[in-house]
Design a protein around this motif. Structure first.
Motif, mmCIF file in Angstrom:
data_model
loop_
_atom_site.group_PDB
_atom_site.id
_atom_site.type_symbol
_atom_site.label_atom_id
_atom_site.label_comp_id
_atom_site.label_asym_id
_atom_site.label_seq_id
_atom_site.Cartn_x
_atom_site.Cartn_y
_atom_site.Cartn_z
ATOM 1 N N VAL A 1 23.059 73.203 88.314
ATOM 2 C CA VAL A 1 21.988 72.435 87.788
ATOM 3 C C VAL A 1 21.864 71.248 89.041
ATOM 4 O O VAL A 1 22.842 71.042 89.652
ATOM 5 N N TRP A 2 20.824 70.754 89.114
ATOM 6 C CA TRP A 2 20.553 69.797 90.071
ATOM 7 C C TRP A 2 20.306 68.332 89.354
ATOM 8 O O TRP A 2 19.542 68.186 88.695
ATOM 9 N N LEU A 3 20.953 67.545 89.503
ATOM 10 C CA LEU A 3 21.049 66.301 88.502
ATOM 11 C C LEU A 3 21.072 65.042 89.412
ATOM 12 O O LEU A 3 21.589 63.899 88.999
ATOM 13 N N ARG A 4 20.540 65.039 90.661
ATOM 14 C CA ARG A 4 20.643 63.857 91.411
ATOM 15 C C ARG A 4 19.583 62.680 90.999
ATOM 16 O O ARG A 4 18.517 63.056 90.475
ATOM 17 N N ASN A 5 20.328 61.647 90.784
ATOM 18 C CA ASN A 5 19.661 60.376 90.129
ATOM 19 C C ASN A 5 19.402 60.523 88.839
ATOM 20 O O ASN A 5 18.584 59.819 88.282
ATOM 21 N N ALA A 6 19.871 61.532 87.963
ATOM 22 C CA ALA A 6 19.606 61.892 86.639
ATOM 23 C C ALA A 6 20.287 60.648 85.692
ATOM 24 O O ALA A 6 21.568 60.567 86.162
ATOM 25 N N ASN A 7 19.990 60.276 84.778
ATOM 26 C CA ASN A 7 20.666 59.318 83.864
ATOM 27 C C ASN A 7 21.265 60.005 82.888
ATOM 28 O O ASN A 7 20.578 60.480 81.799
ATOM 29 N N LEU A 8 22.459 60.059 82.543
ATOM 30 C CA LEU A 8 23.370 60.777 81.656
ATOM 31 C C LEU A 8 23.945 60.012 80.712
ATOM 32 O O LEU A 8 24.825 60.424 79.796
ATOM 33 N N ARG B 1 20.700 77.155 83.437
ATOM 34 C CA ARG B 1 21.315 77.602 84.906
ATOM 35 C C ARG B 1 20.282 77.252 85.946
ATOM 36 O O ARG B 1 19.014 77.635 86.048
ATOM 37 N N GLY B 2 20.724 76.496 87.213
ATOM 38 C CA GLY B 2 19.770 76.312 88.299
ATOM 39 C C GLY B 2 18.502 75.252 87.788
ATOM 40 O O GLY B 2 17.788 75.379 88.674
ATOM 41 N N ALA B 3 18.856 74.792 86.775
ATOM 42 C CA ALA B 3 17.668 73.658 86.452
ATOM 43 C C ALA B 3 17.305 72.572 87.158
ATOM 44 O O ALA B 3 18.549 72.041 87.851
ATOM 45 N N ILE B 4 16.291 72.001 87.588
ATOM 46 C CA ILE B 4 16.107 70.779 88.279
ATOM 47 C C ILE B 4 15.709 69.470 87.459
ATOM 48 O O ILE B 4 14.610 69.570 86.829
ATOM 49 N N PHE B 5 16.715 68.396 87.532
ATOM 50 C CA PHE B 5 16.655 67.589 86.637
ATOM 51 C C PHE B 5 16.724 66.306 87.603
ATOM 52 O O PHE B 5 17.488 65.129 87.439
ATOM 53 N N ASP B 6 15.957 66.297 88.733
ATOM 54 C CA ASP B 6 16.252 65.185 89.741
ATOM 55 C C ASP B 6 15.418 63.903 89.168
ATOM 56 O O ASP B 6 14.061 63.966 88.665
ATOM 57 N N SER B 7 16.063 62.882 89.048
ATOM 58 C CA SER B 7 15.835 61.536 88.498
ATOM 59 C C SER B 7 15.205 61.567 86.987
ATOM 60 O O SER B 7 14.550 60.738 86.528
ATOM 61 N N THR B 8 15.928 62.648 86.271
ATOM 62 C CA THR B 8 15.319 62.909 84.891
ATOM 63 C C THR B 8 16.182 61.823 84.121
ATOM 64 O O THR B 8 17.445 61.512 84.220
ATOM 65 N N ASP B 9 15.541 61.325 83.011
ATOM 66 C CA ASP B 9 16.447 60.215 82.107
ATOM 67 C C ASP B 9 16.716 61.211 80.940
ATOM 68 O O ASP B 9 15.944 61.795 80.204
ATOM 69 N N ALA C 1 12.240 63.816 86.971
ATOM 70 C CA ALA C 1 11.308 62.644 86.435
ATOM 71 C C ALA C 1 10.969 62.707 85.075
ATOM 72 O O ALA C 1 10.126 61.859 84.728
ATOM 73 N N MET C 2 11.594 63.619 84.153
ATOM 74 C CA MET C 2 10.699 63.491 82.943
ATOM 75 C C MET C 2 11.496 62.479 82.086
ATOM 76 O O MET C 2 12.882 62.195 82.190
ATOM 77 N N ASP C 3 11.124 62.118 80.902
ATOM 78 C CA ASP C 3 11.772 61.345 79.838
ATOM 79 C C ASP C 3 12.294 62.114 78.839
ATOM 80 O O ASP C 3 11.508 62.672 77.831
ATOM 81 N N PHE C 4 13.482 62.611 79.017
ATOM 82 C CA PHE C 4 14.362 63.303 77.955
ATOM 83 C C PHE C 4 15.156 62.680 77.063
ATOM 84 O O PHE C 4 16.034 63.145 76.556
#
Length: 340
Positions: free
Chosen positions: A294-301, A272-280, A258-261
């Motif tokens: 990596v975990w990218l569920r709901n991440a905005n790419l 490796r193995g990072a968690i970006f759940d719902s990260t922008d 959920a961070m604003d990146f």
């Protein structure tokens, strides 16, 4: 080596973690960085005592151990930036490591082809400091640390110390709240500290482990690394520091959900193995990053740069029948297969 460091540093470990705490079940994990810290501090104390016993230092002389630290950190940083595990030098003068900067500059210019002469010259003070450092002579005019991991240790310690001492803490928190959501993301400008911004260390797992240990032990360092990531959004000068920072934070087990990146520049990061759940991650430069597992569920790419990203998987074709032949176009862009 870690076993040797543990045995050597056992008195210091027991001083920090008394047996009484172990009896109550309040056990704490001694990090790799702490083992090296204790070993080197004990090493420098013994070396200072030897120099006083031999008459090279007077009992009334000021504490010289900070100079030992400075020498080793500066040498390790230079070796790290040049990908060296040992160096060959040809001393030509008495240039001193701690001489006046103007004198250093003029003498160093004359010895440009032998950069490390300032660490191994004939200057008496430099020779004393070198003799007290964990450095050994490997051959005629060839030197190196007693173990290659000391380059990584001293270089990352320099990165850590300069980051927490030089870079001011952002006025607005850049780290997540307890709920895992950033409190604010106003743009922040911080001062560059040379070692962590000069060269990527994302392919060196040992360096990332040292930095991760510092993060776990110092919230200020953690906050500073997040500020580098934030600053990379507008200033590409922070890209290397941001990449090293997010790689070390990931090694420390930080969650980026959920961070604003948006627009961050973290090219070549080890995630490796990072968690970006719902990260922008809109518009982020993720080129050459390692995103294995990596975990990218709901991440905005959206609009992010994904050139040469490593997901830990290779592209493949799956055929329903047995493949009997295949052919690749001359330009390497197409493949044709024949099945039964």
């Amino acid at each position: 080596l870690l076993l040797h460091l543990t045995v050597e540093g056992l008195p210091g470990i027991l001083a920090k973690y008394p047996l009484e705490t172990l009896a109550t079940g309040d056990q704490e994990c001694v990090t790799q960085a702490e083992l090296y810290d204790i070993f080197i501090m004990n090493w420098f104390v013994r070396q200072e005592a030897k120099l006083k016993d031999s008459g090279h230092l007077k009992p009334t002389d000021p504490d010289i151990k900070p100079e030992f630290w400075r020498y080793c950190k500066e040498l390790a940083v230079e070796m790290h930036e040049r990908d060296l595990t040992w160096i060959t030098v040809k001393p030509k003068s008495a240039i001193g490591l701690f001489a006046d900067k103007a004198i250093q500059t003029s003498q160093a210019a004359a010895q440009e082809e032998d950069y490390f002469a300032r660490f191994f010259g004939y200057n008496p003070q430099t020779e004393i400091i070198r003799s007290a450092s964990p450095i050994r002579q490997l051959g005629p005019n060839r030197y190196g640390f007693i173990h290659s991991s000391f380059i990584e240790y001293f270089a990352t310690r320099a990165m850590y110390e300069e980051a927490v001492q030089v870079a001011p803490i952002p006025a607005v928190a850049e780290i997540p709240t307890e709920a895992g959501v950033p409190t604010d993301h106003q743009e922040t400008t911080v001062s560059l500290s040379k070692p962590i911004h000069s060269k990527l260390c994302t392919n060196n797992g040992n360096m990332l482990r040292f930095l991760a240990d510092r993060i776990e032990g110092d919230p200020k360092f953690k906050k500073t690394l997040f500020s580098y990531i934030e600053s990379s959004k507008k200033d590409a000068c922070y890209a290397i520091g941001a990449t090293n920072g997010i790689s070390a934070l990931n090694a420390a087990g930080e969650c980026f959900s959920a961070m604003d990146f948006r627009r961050v520049k973290i090219m070549g990061a080890d995630l490796r193995g990072a968690i970006f759940d719902s990260t922008d991650l809109t518009g982020a430069d993720l080129s050459r990053t390692n995103l294995t597992g990596v975990w990218l569920r709901n991440a905005n790419l959206a609009e992010s740069v994904m050139a040469e990203v490593n997901f830990g998987e290779r592209a493949y074709l799956e055929a329903e029948d047995k493949v009997t032949c295949c052919a690749i176009s001359p330009d390497g862009t197409m493949i044709a297969i024949g099945t039964e």
